[in-house]
Write an enzyme that holds these catalytic residues in place. Sequence first.
Site, PDB file in Angstrom:
ATOM      1  N   GLU A 109      17.273  37.536  11.641  1.00 56.24           N
ATOM      2  CA  GLU A 109      18.283  37.205  10.626  1.00 56.24           C
ATOM      3  C   GLU A 109      18.387  38.301   9.569  1.00 56.24           C
ATOM      4  O   GLU A 109      18.192  38.079   8.374  1.00 56.24           O
ATOM      5  CB  GLU A 109      17.968  35.853   9.982  1.00 56.24           C
ATOM      6  CG  GLU A 109      18.071  34.697  10.976  1.00 56.24           C
ATOM      7  CD  GLU A 109      17.823  33.325  10.374  1.00 56.24           C
ATOM      8  OE1 GLU A 109      18.372  32.350  10.878  1.00 56.24           O
ATOM      9  OE2 GLU A 109      17.048  33.229   9.393  1.00 56.24           O
ATOM     10  N   GLU A 118      18.300  30.624  18.059  1.00 59.60           N
ATOM     11  CA  GLU A 118      17.892  29.516  17.186  1.00 59.60           C
ATOM     12  C   GLU A 118      19.050  28.533  17.069  1.00 59.60           C
ATOM     13  O   GLU A 118      20.179  28.937  16.791  1.00 59.60           O
ATOM     14  CB  GLU A 118      17.518  29.993  15.768  1.00 59.60           C
ATOM     15  CG  GLU A 118      16.237  30.777  15.669  1.00 59.60           C
ATOM     16  CD  GLU A 118      15.860  31.094  14.221  1.00 59.60           C
ATOM     17  OE1 GLU A 118      16.227  30.306  13.318  1.00 59.60           O
ATOM     18  OE2 GLU A 118      15.220  32.134  13.998  1.00 59.60           O
TER      19      GLU A 118
END
Length: 469
Positions: A175, A368
């Site tokens: 991320e 995810e």
Amino acid sequence: MSSNEKRFPEGFLWGGAVAANQVEGAYNEGGKGLSTADVSPNGIMSPFDESMTSLNLYHNGIDFYHRYKEDIALFAEMGFKAFRTSIAWTRIFPNGDEEEPNEEGLRFYDDLFDELLKHHIEPVVTISHYEMPLGLVKNYGGWKNRKVIEFYERYAKTVFKRYQHKVKYWMTFNEINVVLHAPFTGGGLVFEEGENKLNAMYQAAHHQFVASALAVKAGHDIIPDSKIGCMIAATTTYPMTSKPEDVFAAMENERKTLFFSDVQARGAYPGYMKRYLAENNIEIEMAEGDEELLKEHTVDYIGFSYYMSMAASTDPEELAKSGGNLLGGVKNPYLKSSEWGWQIDPKGLRITLNTLYDRYQKPLFIVENGLGAVDKVEEDGTIQDDYRINYLRDHLIEAREAIADGVELIGYTSWGPIDLVSASTAEMKKRYGFIYVDRDNEGNGTFNRIKKKSFNWYQQVIATNGESL
């Protein structure tokens, strides 16, 4: 197109995903140094606490460090084809700037990957996932300092060489766009009074882009058949109304994220970002050769997390009552929310997949996705988590639709296949797993593992390659 023609491809990488700092525990064992997670007892959005006097659930995680064989056996029972985890940087280079790696740390991941491969589970490895060495923060200022690129490159080359025959799929940073939202966790950034925070965050991001490109180069040199991806926290943003200003605000919000994949997948700073930097007096210091490096060493695939969508508005009243979503935005009245205020939007996943594939034409990997929820252990010892099954089913159906749209999707690893310590809140109560871990927010519990109802459901999804959905 009939439902029989909509299917997941052969060889699809079904599995689950965790981060070392959220599951391993053993924060001071095996020669490991302190990481940013070890001083973040309240999660990634909260101030760090170097005193380490308050309870920090990350320190023991779910004791995966000692129980990984038991957990991998459960993943194998579910039929996992892939398992995404990260290597704790501080297990390999405890302070971050050592010349030689810590052999005990390297050996742990040898054993972990061997155990996965024994069960025919493909390791998918994130090189840096919210666990930067604290030594690099204190001694160098984190990713603000260009010197950290050198330390990261050394670390990446070390793990590529060590695990070249065990790991094919890699991601450079977890991320990476979160450096704008959680700068200490995402970039090891501690701001001085009066410092231009925005400038520091984008400078740190540039250094990470260069480090990522160097890792792609090294990975391809050391492991010729490797696949090295970037990883962003992805979302789709809807305009609150059809008012052109709202539509433009939604586009600008999406670009704040897409900038990070643009640089790593296309190999250059886009024009819209050059304008944004100039208008906000942000000066990125680039070294000679940076732009060529970014251009020549783009990623092989785009990995991303997807939990929620967002809405954008230019209406002051809407902005005043907004809140809940981790990455901002206003409340979308057409969507339900999780217990933590994250708005649930399966259709948004299909939109996100199409947006990313239209933009890059590179393989995509959902690394995810999941529902954080409070689970109740019934008197008979079962956990009836139908809400989790419904959430995941709805999202997987939309992923299948995106594949039918022509999107090249190579895998899906649900977040937290076993309960873990939440990144955003640092608690155990927010559970994602198919496997329950007996540990509470106060750190009490046996650490025993219990299969939830969703365990058998996901097992069936994998066994049928998604046809049971």
